[in-house]
Motif scaffolding. Structure first.
Motif, PDB file in Angstrom:
ATOM      1  N   GLY A 139       0.800  -1.223   0.000  1.00  0.00           N
ATOM      2  CA  GLY A 139       0.000   0.000   0.000  1.00  0.00           C
ATOM      3  C   GLY A 139       0.825   1.261   0.000  1.00  0.00           C
ATOM      4  O   GLY A 139       2.017   1.249  -0.311  1.00  0.00           O
ATOM      5  N   VAL A 167      -4.277  -4.077   3.308  1.00  0.00           N
ATOM      6  CA  VAL A 167      -3.406  -3.166   2.575  1.00  0.00           C
ATOM      7  C   VAL A 167      -2.986  -2.039   3.506  1.00  0.00           C
ATOM      8  O   VAL A 167      -3.829  -1.328   4.049  1.00  0.00           O
ATOM      9  CB  VAL A 167      -4.113  -2.611   1.317  1.00  0.00           C
ATOM     10  CG1 VAL A 167      -5.464  -1.986   1.642  1.00  0.00           C
ATOM     11  CG2 VAL A 167      -3.222  -1.607   0.587  1.00  0.00           C
ATOM     12  N   THR A 169      -1.753   1.546   4.892  1.00  0.00           N
ATOM     13  CA  THR A 169      -1.940   2.932   4.426  1.00  0.00           C
ATOM     14  C   THR A 169      -1.045   3.843   5.257  1.00  0.00           C
ATOM     15  O   THR A 169      -1.508   4.514   6.186  1.00  0.00           O
ATOM     16  CB  THR A 169      -3.409   3.369   4.555  1.00  0.00           C
ATOM     17  OG1 THR A 169      -3.837   3.172   5.905  1.00  0.00           O
ATOM     18  CG2 THR A 169      -4.307   2.571   3.637  1.00  0.00           C
ATOM     19  N   THR A 192      -7.120  -1.751   6.523  1.00  0.00           N
ATOM     20  CA  THR A 192      -5.935  -0.947   6.221  1.00  0.00           C
ATOM     21  C   THR A 192      -4.822  -1.270   7.214  1.00  0.00           C
ATOM     22  O   THR A 192      -4.397  -0.436   8.012  1.00  0.00           O
ATOM     23  CB  THR A 192      -6.274   0.553   6.246  1.00  0.00           C
ATOM     24  OG1 THR A 192      -6.835   0.889   7.528  1.00  0.00           O
ATOM     25  CG2 THR A 192      -7.267   0.901   5.170  1.00  0.00           C
TER      26      THR A 192
END
Length: 425
Positions: A139, A167, A169, A192
């Motif tokens: 990410g 993912v 962030t 995230t």
């Protein structure tokens, strides 16, 4: 940089070719002790503290200030919004790529089967999809929507009921291309989170994140180490090494095209490997000139130069048959056959992750949109493994139903063998 750039040259007719080539192929994936220790501690902590540990590591490593796991899950509306917000060209490219990947992988679906013997005994195999799969996606500034499609679409084609994507962030930076790809591919939930803590959450389960049956997708050294450690608790796709490309050319393709094909993988990583095999020594010289001329134009020229200098080579072979034999020894991730009759030469290839046939088939097509999967075996593992596919998200159960007559016959055979093994019960 281009002026003093040099690329290793090998010749199969030289007596020292085999040891030099074997050394070139070696990739020592040394496991960093510090990384291993850190990952082991994170896995143990997440297994013990669950959501609280995941939250702590995510805030610390990604620079977030989330107060609860609820803040780390993206809603379906957020994914749909990312897709809706794309410009028409990017959305069309993602959707067309997804459709091509789906259409290709639908041909890989395996079906259950059975047969009945003369005495009425039924034997067979039942195919079922995995219940839940975890997909790891890099990410932040890195945008890998193609990775989302290549992992998620085959899982959905296989019939996986729930696909959970993680993912990271960093500093809250979300990538809309990645989220749009998740929407197109039918990802069910997105968190995230990243790193070893995400792998641990998927492998062991927490209050918020359910345990999955298999974890797929690329990541950094910490992710790879975590996947290696949780294998057995859950399945994993593979532990991938640096990207590789091997090109066999008869000397009749434009040398600039071949140079760019070598660049296409060399730019991934300083440890990536790009090899060119040809029986035409003059053509190897021409490609070397193209490399020097084109290198300065590449945004990632430093990475490409290091990759080619350290692990690349131009190799002269006696003929195309010998080039195929050398390619089989390398068992490359990506193999290009840039020759007049690629289908004939392909019949001589036994070990390769993906084979790109003909002068017009550049490797990048396979990375993004041709249809076959771009998750491929590296580091010579194509000798015994295959590209990611629908079959990686299905499993097989044996079926046995003995008839009364079959039980009598099989019972005598089983008893004889069992007594021979000392297992009278």
């Amino acid at each position: 940089m281009a002026a003093d750039f040099s690329l290793q040259r090998l010749d199969t007719s030289q007596p020292d070719f085999q040891p030099r080539f074997a050394k070139l192929l070696q990739f020592d994936a040394v496991q960093d002790a510090a990384i291993e220790d850190t990952v082991a501690a994170i896995l143990q902590d997440v297994r013990k503290r669950g959501d609280a540990a995941v939250l702590d590591y995510t805030n610390r490593f990604d620079g977030l200030q989330a107060a609860s796991m609820h803040q780390l899950e993206l809603t379906p509306a957020r994914l749909a919004g990312a897709l809706a917000g794309l410009d028409k060209e990017r959305r069309a490219a993602l959707e067309l790529a997804a459709e091509r990947i789906r259409r290709y992988h639908e041909r890989q679906l395996q079906a259950s089967w059975s047969y009945v013997e003369e005495d009425g005994t039924l034997l067979g195999q039942q195919i079922t999809p995995l219940d839940r799969v975890g997909l790891y996606v890099p990410g932040g500034k890195a945008a890998y929507p193609s990775s989302v499609l290549m992992n998620a679409v085959p899982a959905k084609v296989a019939g996986v009921a729930e696909l959970i994507m993680v993912v990271p962030t960093p500093r809250g930076e979300q990538n809309d291309l990645v989220l749009a790809a998740a929407a197109i591919a039918g990802v069910d939930r997105v968190f995230t989170i990243g790193g070893a803590q995400a792998v641990a959450a998927l492998a062991y389960g927490t209050h918020t994140i359910p345990q999955v049956d298999k974890i797929v997708g690329p990541g950094n050294a910490y992710v790879a180490a975590a996947k290696r450690r949780v294998f057995g608790v859950v399945g994993i796709d593979m532990i991938a090494g640096p990207s590789e490309i091997l090109v066999i050319c008869d000397g009749k393709t434009h040398p600039d095209w071949i140079a760019m094909d070598l660049f296409s993988q060399a730019e991934h990583d300083e440890l990536a490997q790009a090899l060119l095999l040809s029986p035409d020594g003059g053509f190897l010289d021409a490609v070397a000139s193209s490399i020097r001329r084109l290198l300065a134009q590449m945004p990632r020229s430093e990475v490409i130069a290091t990759s080619l200098r350290e692990r690349g080579a131009l190799i002269k072979t006696r003929d195309l048959d010998e080039a195929a034999a050398v390619a089989n020894q390398a068992a490359p991730e990506h193999l290009e056959l840039s020759v007049e009759d690629p289908l004939a030469l392909a019949k001589k290839i036994r070990h390769a992750g993906a084979i790109f046939l003909g002068r017009n088939t550049c490797e990048a097509l396979g990375d993004y949109c041709a249809g076959p999967n771009h998750v491929l075996p590296t580091s010579r593992t194509a000798r015994f493994s295959s590209p990611l596919g629908v079959y990686d998200f299905q499993k097989r159960s044996s079926l046995i139903m003995a008839s009364a007559q079959g039980a009598q016959t099989l019972g005598r055979i089983a008893a004889t063998l069992a007594y021979g093994e000392g297992l009278q019960a």
